[in-house]
Design an enzyme around this catalytic site. Structure first.
Site, mmCIF file in Angstrom:
data_model
loop_
_atom_site.group_PDB
_atom_site.id
_atom_site.type_symbol
_atom_site.label_atom_id
_atom_site.label_comp_id
_atom_site.label_asym_id
_atom_site.label_seq_id
_atom_site.Cartn_x
_atom_site.Cartn_y
_atom_site.Cartn_z
ATOM 1 C CD GLU A 88 -1.454 -2.447 1.742
ATOM 2 O OE1 GLU A 88 -0.271 -2.525 2.151
ATOM 3 O OE2 GLU A 88 -2.237 -3.420 1.755
ATOM 4 C CG HIS A 117 -10.055 -6.594 8.851
ATOM 5 N ND1 HIS A 117 -9.025 -7.127 9.577
ATOM 6 C CD2 HIS A 117 -9.712 -6.772 7.551
ATOM 7 C CE1 HIS A 117 -8.109 -7.626 8.750
ATOM 8 N NE2 HIS A 117 -8.506 -7.416 7.524
HETATM 9 C C1 LIG Z 1 -1.785 -4.511 5.129
HETATM 10 C C2 LIG Z 1 -2.730 -5.479 4.522
HETATM 11 N N1 LIG Z 1 -2.994 -5.396 3.199
HETATM 12 C C3 LIG Z 1 -3.863 -6.270 2.629
HETATM 13 C C4 LIG Z 1 -4.474 -7.234 3.363
HETATM 14 C C5 LIG Z 1 -5.480 -8.197 2.729
HETATM 15 N N2 LIG Z 1 -4.993 -9.578 2.764
HETATM 16 C C6 LIG Z 1 -5.468 -10.480 3.648
HETATM 17 S S1 LIG Z 1 -4.743 -11.971 3.478
HETATM 18 C C7 LIG Z 1 -3.804 -11.429 2.203
HETATM 19 C C8 LIG Z 1 -2.864 -12.362 1.502
HETATM 20 C C9 LIG Z 1 -1.739 -12.638 2.377
HETATM 21 O O1 LIG Z 1 -0.875 -13.545 1.775
HETATM 22 P P1 LIG Z 1 0.198 -14.254 2.646
HETATM 23 O O2 LIG Z 1 0.858 -13.254 3.533
HETATM 24 O O3 LIG Z 1 1.057 -15.014 1.724
HETATM 25 O O4 LIG Z 1 -0.636 -15.210 3.612
HETATM 26 P P2 LIG Z 1 -1.570 -16.456 3.194
HETATM 27 O O5 LIG Z 1 -2.978 -15.969 3.341
HETATM 28 O O6 LIG Z 1 -1.229 -16.857 1.811
HETATM 29 O O7 LIG Z 1 -1.275 -17.506 4.197
HETATM 30 C C10 LIG Z 1 -4.064 -10.103 1.915
HETATM 31 C C11 LIG Z 1 -3.414 -9.337 0.835
HETATM 32 C C12 LIG Z 1 -4.184 -7.272 4.749
HETATM 33 N N3 LIG Z 1 -4.754 -8.166 5.566
HETATM 34 N N4 LIG Z 1 -3.302 -6.399 5.293
#
Ligand SMILES: Cc1ncc(C[n+]2csc(CCOP(=O)(O)OP(=O)(O)O)c2C)c(N)n1
Ligand SMILES: [Mg+2]
Lengths: 326, 327
Positions: A61, A130
């Site tokens: 972001e 959230h």
């Molecule tokens: C700062 C932020 N930006 C966007 C999100 C939305 N978001 C939730 S889960 C996710 C994917 C995260 O991927 P990863 O860190 O690889 O974890 P996984 O869910 O694959 O285990 C995103 C982008 C968030 N929670 N926090």
């Protein structure tokens, strides 16, 4: 006029912008377009029409805000969608120190025409991270326009204006409004900033509400009408710029003010509107001003805890009764 | 201190049955969204079971597995996911923010990159206090998209902080891509910052256990941070907003009984860490088929009790929403 959902209305505003201005790009397109009520073929058509201008960036972001701001300063007109509003906190420095300062700090030589969009609000199970309603923070930036749409028609018209604006504009959409449907004018149209909407006329009390709280205020007004209290509901629609005249004129008519805001009451939009009326229409007030807002606590996950701190129609009714029965 | 393969399998089974119970309860109680750790069991158990009292743990939105792997009470965890007063956080955190400081959990942040940032603070304190405890940051590949990851890795390396960066990489190109990095090699980033690193098959509890042991020894011995990438399989249900039993309730006998083979999910059945580990341990003679069934039954009994506790726990009083903001 046609019936549309809030999200489809916003996407239509975006589609008009993309068609009319080759410098519009959408960063964070996926969470704005997908699963938002578009017919699958309409969504596919959009992705096909603008393959290079609908972008799904890394979860970054901070730099996405810098990228959008830098591109805006260099002649583009980006629309950046953060998804959930708290994700934009990752970019607070970029928004507050860079984006908001571009024009004034350059002595008017530079401009940053971009739109920053986020989904906000107490949404059900969002817990501490959230559930934010961060509107007051952006209102406090000096240099950002702030838009809080409360109906599908306003969402489309205000979003179109936001993208056309030569200033950086923050648009905050409440997640609980996404499924709302309503009449929307056909074709491409704009709604000017700084013009409040009288959502309901009344003579006994003015309720100034924003975003989802407009809906709660209207519900409250219906309930109050059964007891013979006619509430006027004013939706400022944009906080920066703010239509002070319409708000003050309404209070001059009714003599009472309740402000309804989902943000934390401390230093909030509701505080600002209360102060404005105290400064400009104090003589017209027959009763103290009351604020209905969230208390200053992180939102808890558990449903009864969340419900306890969420402003709603019942709390608005209670506040109005305090004033009218006093 | 090598882990007992049987105990690791037992813990993995409990992790799986926990998440399956979450799906059941989510349906029964109309809960919103959870991020499940189905498919992450081997790495989770192998890593968290090696931690000591005093080690500090930082985790993410996908924390359930880490909680159960570390030995958190599954009843209190389920109660938290239901928002009940008997939950780990008294209902204030829910699925995304479960925490249990008595077992070292310092933070569960649903902000991508949150855990990696706070972990260097924990490591800074541990170093200051001259303990041989370590901080462990658990995070997904997506955290490396965030600027905080670079900053945290850099400062950890610069100050030689005792922190294990444990990256659970479940990204698959296309639909299931959770990070967008200009390099395919995740360890290239920490390597450039002079952090010791390795990658391991996160579906193999033995390989993962050894890799974690090496990493922990490096950090405990005062050699500064370590970055371990665990390559995970991706459960076919994991990208759905409301989880269905996409792959069905796990049937451990599918590890050896070809009649239980699925046409649709053949690839999952081949790579599912639970079935894979059971097959390996049976082939090696470490456990029998009957042992696997018995361990699974024990996990089911534990989860039935946990469910009973969670569902019997009342909701907190509404006024509790206003309390506890400050110490
Ligand atoms: C700062 C932020 N930006 C966007 C999100 C939305 N978001 C939730 S889960 C996710 C994917 C995260 O991927 P990863 O860190 O690889 O974890 P996984 O869910 O694959 O285990 C995103 C982008 C968030 N929670 N926090
Ligand atoms: Mg991932």
């Amino acid at each position: 006029m046609s019936q549309k959902s809030f999200t489809v209305a916003m996407i239509d505003a975006l589609a008009h912008s993309l068609k009319n201005d080759p410098n519009v790009v959408v960063i964070g397109a996926h969470s704005f377009l997908s699963d938002r009520g578009l017919k699958p073929e309409d969504e596919r058509a959009l992705w096909d029409a603008f393959p290079d201008r609908l972008i799904d960036p890394p979860t970054s972001e901070g730099v996405c805000t810098s990228l959008a701001t830098g591109a805006a300063m260099a002649g583009m007109r980006p629309f950046l969608n953060y998804g959930t509003a708290t994700f934009a906190y990752e970019a607070f420095n970029q928004i507050m120190s860079e984006t908001a300062n571009v024009h004034a700090m350059s002595g008017g030589q530079l401009r940053a025409p971009l739109t920053l969009h986020m989904f906000a609000g107490i949404r059900g199970g969002g817990a501490g991270q959230h559930s934010s309603s961060p509107q007051a923070m952006y209102a406090n930036s000096a240099g950002l326009e702030l838009v809080l749409p409360a109906s599908p028609a306003d969402a489309q018209g205000l979003l179109r204006s936001a993208i056309k604006s030569d200033n950086p504009t923050v648009v905050i959409t409440h997640t609980k409004l996404l499924a709302m449907t309503g009449d929307v004018p056909d074709g491409d149209f704009t709604i000017p900033f700084g013009q409040a909407r009288i959502a309901r006329e009344g003579r006994d009390v003015t309720i100034v509400a924003t975003s989802l709280m407009v809906r709660e205020a209207l519900k409250a007004a219906e309930a109050l009408a059964k007891d013979g209290v006619e509430a006027e509901v004013v939706d400022p629609r944009t906080i920066v710029p703010l239509d002070a005249e319409t708000i003050c004129a309404s209070v001059r008519k009714t003599g009472r003010l309740v402000t309804v805001d989902e943000g934390n009451a401390l230093c909030s939009i509701s505080s600002e509107i209360s102060a404005l009326v105290a400064e400009r229409a104090f003589d017209a007030l027959k009763a103290p001003i009351l604020r209905v807002a969230r208390p200053p606590v992180p939102i808890a996950f558990s449903p009864p805890l969340e419900a306890h701190v969420t402003p709603n129609a019942d709390k608005v009714v209670a506040a109005v009764k305090k004033l009218t029965q006093a | 201190m090598a882990l007992s393969p049987r105990e690791v399998l037992a813990r993995m089974l409990l992790m799986r049955r926990f998440e399956e119970m979450v799906i059941t309860l989510a349906r029964a109680h109309k809960l919103g969204r959870q991020h499940l750790a189905i498919g992450n069991e081997a790495l989770g158990a192998a890593a968290l079971m090696q931690l000591r009292a005093g080690d500090l743990i930082y985790t993410t939105h996908r924390n359930h597995g880490h909680m159960i792997a570390r030995g958190v009470d599954p009843g209190k965890a389920l109660a938290e996911i239901l928002g009940r007063a008997g939950g780990l956080n008294g209902g204030k955190g829910g699925t995304w923010h479960m925490t249990d400081p008595s077992l070292g959990f310092q933070s569960t942040s649903a902000m991508v990159g949150g855990s990696i940032g706070l972990s260097v603070g924990g490591a800074f304190a541990l170093k200051h206090k001259k303990t041989d405890n370590v901080a462990v940051a658990l995070f997904g590949d997506g955290a490396l998209d965030e600027g905080i990851a670079y900053e945290a890795l850099n400062i950890a390396s610069l100050y030689a902080l005792p922190v294990l960066f444990l990256c659970e990489n479940n990204s698959k190109e296309g639909e299931a891509q959770t990070s967008r990095l200009a390099t395919k090699e995740l360890t290239a980033v920490p390597k450039a910052l002079k952090i010791a690193c390795a990658s391991v098959d996160g579906g193999d509890p033995e390989a993962a256990g050894k890799a974690v042991a090496t990493a922990l020894a490096h950090v405990r011995d005062g050699n500064g941070p370590y970055f371990l990438e665990a390559q995970l399989v991706r459960w076919p249900g994991s990208h759905q907003t409301v989880h269905a039993f996409t792959t069905g309730v796990t049937d451990v006998t599918a590890a050896w009984d070809s009649a239980k083979a699925s046409n649709v999910h053949a690839e999952w059945q081949r790579t599912d860490p639970i079935l894979r580990t059971a097959r390996t341990l049976i082939a090696r003679g470490t456990v029998t088929r009957e042992d696997v069934v018995a361990l699974d039954n024990a996990a089911a009994v534990t989860m039935a009790k946990a469910r009973g506790f969670a569902e019997a726990s009342p909701y907190p009083k509404p006024e509790a929403a206003l309390a506890g903001v400050f110490v």
